[in-house]
Design a protein around this motif. Structure first.
Motif, short mmCIF file in Angstrom:
data_model
loop_
_atom_site.label_atom_id
_atom_site.label_comp_id
_atom_site.label_asym_id
_atom_site.label_seq_id
_atom_site.Cartn_x
_atom_site.Cartn_y
_atom_site.Cartn_z
N GLU A 150 0.80 -1.17 0.12
CA GLU A 150 -0.02 -0.01 0.14
C GLU A 150 0.99 1.20 0.04
N HIS A 151 0.27 2.20 -0.54
CA HIS A 151 0.83 3.51 -0.42
C HIS A 151 -0.10 4.39 0.20
N ILE A 152 0.24 4.96 1.37
CA ILE A 152 -0.51 5.72 2.40
C ILE A 152 -0.14 7.11 2.17
N VAL A 153 -1.23 8.23 1.95
CA VAL A 153 -0.70 9.60 1.97
C VAL A 153 -1.54 10.67 2.79
N LEU A 154 -1.05 11.36 3.24
CA LEU A 154 -1.57 12.44 4.40
C LEU A 154 -1.40 13.62 3.26
N GLU A 201 -1.53 4.78 -9.72
CA GLU A 201 -0.43 5.28 -10.46
C GLU A 201 0.52 6.06 -9.76
N CYS A 202 0.57 6.30 -8.10
CA CYS A 202 1.31 6.99 -7.64
C CYS A 202 2.68 6.31 -7.19
N SER A 203 2.45 4.88 -7.22
CA SER A 203 3.64 3.84 -6.89
C SER A 203 3.71 2.62 -7.64
N LYS A 204 4.77 2.31 -8.41
CA LYS A 204 5.01 1.34 -9.44
C LYS A 204 6.31 0.52 -9.16
N LEU A 205 6.26 -0.46 -9.21
CA LEU A 205 7.34 -1.37 -8.87
C LEU A 205 7.43 -2.31 -10.22
N ASP A 206 8.52 -1.86 -11.00
CA ASP A 206 8.88 -2.86 -12.05
C ASP A 206 10.39 -3.24 -12.34
N GLY A 207 10.37 -4.58 -12.30
CA GLY A 207 11.56 -5.08 -12.35
C GLY A 207 12.51 -4.62 -11.31
N GLU A 260 9.10 3.39 -8.60
CA GLU A 260 8.79 4.78 -9.39
C GLU A 260 7.71 5.41 -8.48
N ALA A 261 7.75 6.26 -7.96
CA ALA A 261 6.56 6.98 -7.01
C ALA A 261 6.49 8.47 -7.22
N VAL A 262 5.25 8.99 -7.21
CA VAL A 262 5.02 10.05 -7.12
C VAL A 262 4.48 10.77 -5.62
N PHE A 263 5.12 11.71 -5.12
CA PHE A 263 5.00 12.48 -3.88
C PHE A 263 4.15 13.59 -4.01
N ALA A 264 3.00 13.74 -3.79
CA ALA A 264 2.30 14.99 -4.16
C ALA A 264 2.80 16.07 -3.47
N LYS A 265 2.78 17.40 -3.81
CA LYS A 265 3.32 18.58 -3.09
C LYS A 265 2.70 18.60 -1.77
N HIS A 266 3.43 19.01 -1.09
CA HIS A 266 3.28 19.09 0.61
C HIS A 266 2.53 17.62 1.16
N SER A 267 3.16 16.67 1.04
CA SER A 267 2.47 15.47 1.59
C SER A 267 3.50 14.74 2.28
N TRP A 268 2.80 13.85 3.12
CA TRP A 268 3.63 12.69 4.04
C TRP A 268 3.10 11.61 3.39
N ASN A 269 4.00 10.56 3.12
CA ASN A 269 3.79 9.45 2.42
C ASN A 269 4.49 8.14 3.02
N MET A 270 3.68 7.13 2.72
CA MET A 270 4.38 5.66 3.29
C MET A 270 4.07 4.63 2.63
N ILE A 271 5.12 4.34 1.80
CA ILE A 271 4.78 2.93 0.80
C ILE A 271 5.50 1.86 1.75
N ARG A 272 4.57 0.67 1.78
CA ARG A 272 4.98 -0.49 2.40
C ARG A 272 4.93 -1.57 1.43
N LEU A 273 6.16 -2.37 1.48
CA LEU A 273 6.36 -3.37 0.58
C LEU A 273 6.48 -4.63 1.47
N ALA A 274 6.36 -5.75 0.70
CA ALA A 274 6.49 -7.29 1.56
C ALA A 274 6.34 -8.19 0.50
#
Ligand code: AHR
Length: 499
Positions: free
Chosen positions: A446-450, A475-481, A485-499
């Motif tokens: 998941e990619h959580i954004v505040l 579209e905000c976070s993709k894992l390829d090979g 590649e992620a996009v963090f919106a202007k003035h935002s807090w983000n957490m990307i969880r991978l497992a």
């Protein structure tokens, strides 16, 4: 804007000590009374503990809570706070100019901590008191029995020792506002002697010496050096305190405060190591950042407070969205120093400069609750030495500051990788890449954004969900090979969880 996050699974900062997600309850304002304790309220349990607060604190997974102060501890007579409630005295409380009824005290706090699943970080009074009282308090808390104070604890209904292992040696003793304020040499001596007696009594306790009250103190640097020169062998941690604010309305500068925090930590680490070198020491002093947060919204209001009342609305900052961004960045900063910062306490926990607010009718989450909760829950494991290649900007107070703050935490056993990131740019999204080919088989969970269009947006009892985290679109976070590649919106807090 574009940035790159570089990690290598063999290049580690260190394990996270869960205690960096600690918090703080002081006898101040409505933190205790009406915050965690409200006897007679339908919202409270049989011990008078607010059930709604208990639930929100559990959600934060707070591993340790500092108590009972803060400035309050420098006049604290712990004996007043134990035993039958009807016999406990009310006293003028000089740190905050109020009346303390002592209806909630040490034993209630220990019970409350158990209910929220936290350990206690107890502070001793080195302001109006000294080693003798600290020793007695430790005897009351940790001695098994057969002595005056341990038997007094038993008589008060606590057969088993509280077994409190982490102790603050006073609070902000460099501050002229502090009861019993001391010079560095005076404090260093009394801290050393107090810690020595406490360790005679219970060799398992760890002690935290007071560092500077903030980086702007005129004695900063020499205070740390002198205190450690006096007390190096007796103490285990040195404290740091710092609050930030945006009274000037300069958001870019405000968000750069995490750079100030980073510099503060690096500076204190250098001083600890300088004293170690001078003493030909082997032991390393680690850091306890035991007061950190945003604090300024309530300053003007508090100047108008009436004195000598009970539990007034004091230091009740209502936090907005930009405060949550900085809190997220400050947590990233603490994690990036996981090798030396072993304890940190968000100051404070309920009502007083706090992530949780209460009224007589309920409790709600302030904006800052979310980055704190999500980092506490998911930011455990090993911090990867995260290199961030980011554009920078010139801030008014802290010089060059990064637009992107980020850190990656890896739990090898659970096979999870979590990326925390704050994009501080106020007008541009950030395109971020990260090579994760070493983490074979990991997928984005998941990619959580505040985020919020309004930097001043707040949560209130009437509108508690103005600022809440959401799932970012796919579209905000993709894992390829193995390349993220992620996009963090202007003035935002983000957490990307991978497992
Ligand atoms: O957290 C509020 C106050 O800030 C504490 O009592 C004191 O230690 C600091 O100055």
């Amino acid at each position: 804007k574009k940035a790159q996050i570089i990690v290598d699974k063999y290049f580690l900062t260190g394990k996270t000590d869960k205690r960096i997600y600690g918090s703080f309850i002081e006898h101040l304002g409505r933190a205790v009374y009406e915050g965690i304790y409200q006897e007679g309220s339908s919202l409270s349990d049989e011990q008078g503990f607010r059930k709604d607060t208990l639930e929100l604190v559990r959600e934060l997974q707070v591993p340790i809570v500092r108590y009972p102060g803060g400035n309050f501890v420098s006049g604290f007579r712990w004996e007043d706070s134990v035993g039958p409630k009807a016999q406990r005295p009310s006293r003028p409380e000089l740190a905050w100019g109020v009346i303390e009824t002592n209806q909630f005290g040490l034993n209630e706090f220990v019970d409350w901590s158990k209910k929220v699943g936290s350990d206690v970080m107890m502070a001793v009074n080195l302001g109006t008191r000294g080693p003798e009282d600290a020793k007695n308090l430790l005897e009351y808390c940790n001695f098994k029995g057969g002595t005056y104070y341990s038997d007094l604890r038993k008589a008060h209904g606590y057969e088993q020792p509280h077994d409190i292992k982490l102790w603050c040696l006073g609070n902000e003793m460099d501050g002229p506002w502090q009861m019993g304020h001391k010079t560095a040499t005076e404090y260093g001596r009394v801290a050393a002697e107090t810690a020595r007696l406490m360790k005679f009594m219970d060799p398992e306790v760890e002690t935290v010496a007071c560092g500077s009250s903030n980086l702007e103190m005129p004695t900063f640097g020499s205070w740390e050096y002198t205190v450690l020169d006096e007390a190096y062998d007796q103490v285990d941690y040195l404290s740091l305190h710092q609050y930030y604010g945006n009274a000037a309305g300069d958001t870019a500068d405000f968000l750069a405060s995490s750079k100030g925090m980073d510099d503060f930590i690096s500076g204190v680490v250098s001083i600890c190591d300088a004293v170690k070198a001078k003493k030909h020491g082997k032991k390393q002093i680690n850091l306890s950042f035991d007061e950190w947060n945003v604090w300024y919204h309530s300053n003007e209001q508090d100047k108008k407070l009436e004195k000598w009342v009970q539990a007034p609305h004091q230091l009740e900052d209502v936090y907005n969205f930009e405060d949550a961004l900085l809190v997220g960045s400050m947590l990233i900063t603490l994690l990036r120093h996981a090798d030396r910062v072993k304890i940190a306490c968000m100051a404070q926990l309920v009502n007083v400069i706090a992530p949780i607010m209460t009224s007589d009718t309920g409790a709600w989450r302030q904006t800052i609750f979310y980055p704190y909760m999500l980092t506490s829950v998911f930011g455990r494991g090993t911090v990867l030495n995260t290199q961030v290649l980011t554009p920078v900007y010139e801030s008014r107070t802290y010089g060059e500051a990064p637009y992107l703050d980020s850190v990656c935490v890896w739990d090898e056993e659970k096979e999870t990788l979590t990326i925390f990131a704050v994009n501080k740019s106020l007008d541009e999204d950030m395109e971020v890449s990260c090579d994760l080919r070493q983490f074979e088989g990991y997928k984005i969970i998941e990619h959580i954004v505040l985020n919020n269009d309004d930097l001043q947006a707040v949560n209130t009892e009437a509108q508690p969900e103005n600022v809440v985290p959401v799932k970012a679109s796919a579209e905000c976070s993709k894992l390829d090979g193995g390349k993220l590649e992620a996009v963090f919106a202007k003035h935002s807090w983000n957490m990307i969880r991978l497992a």
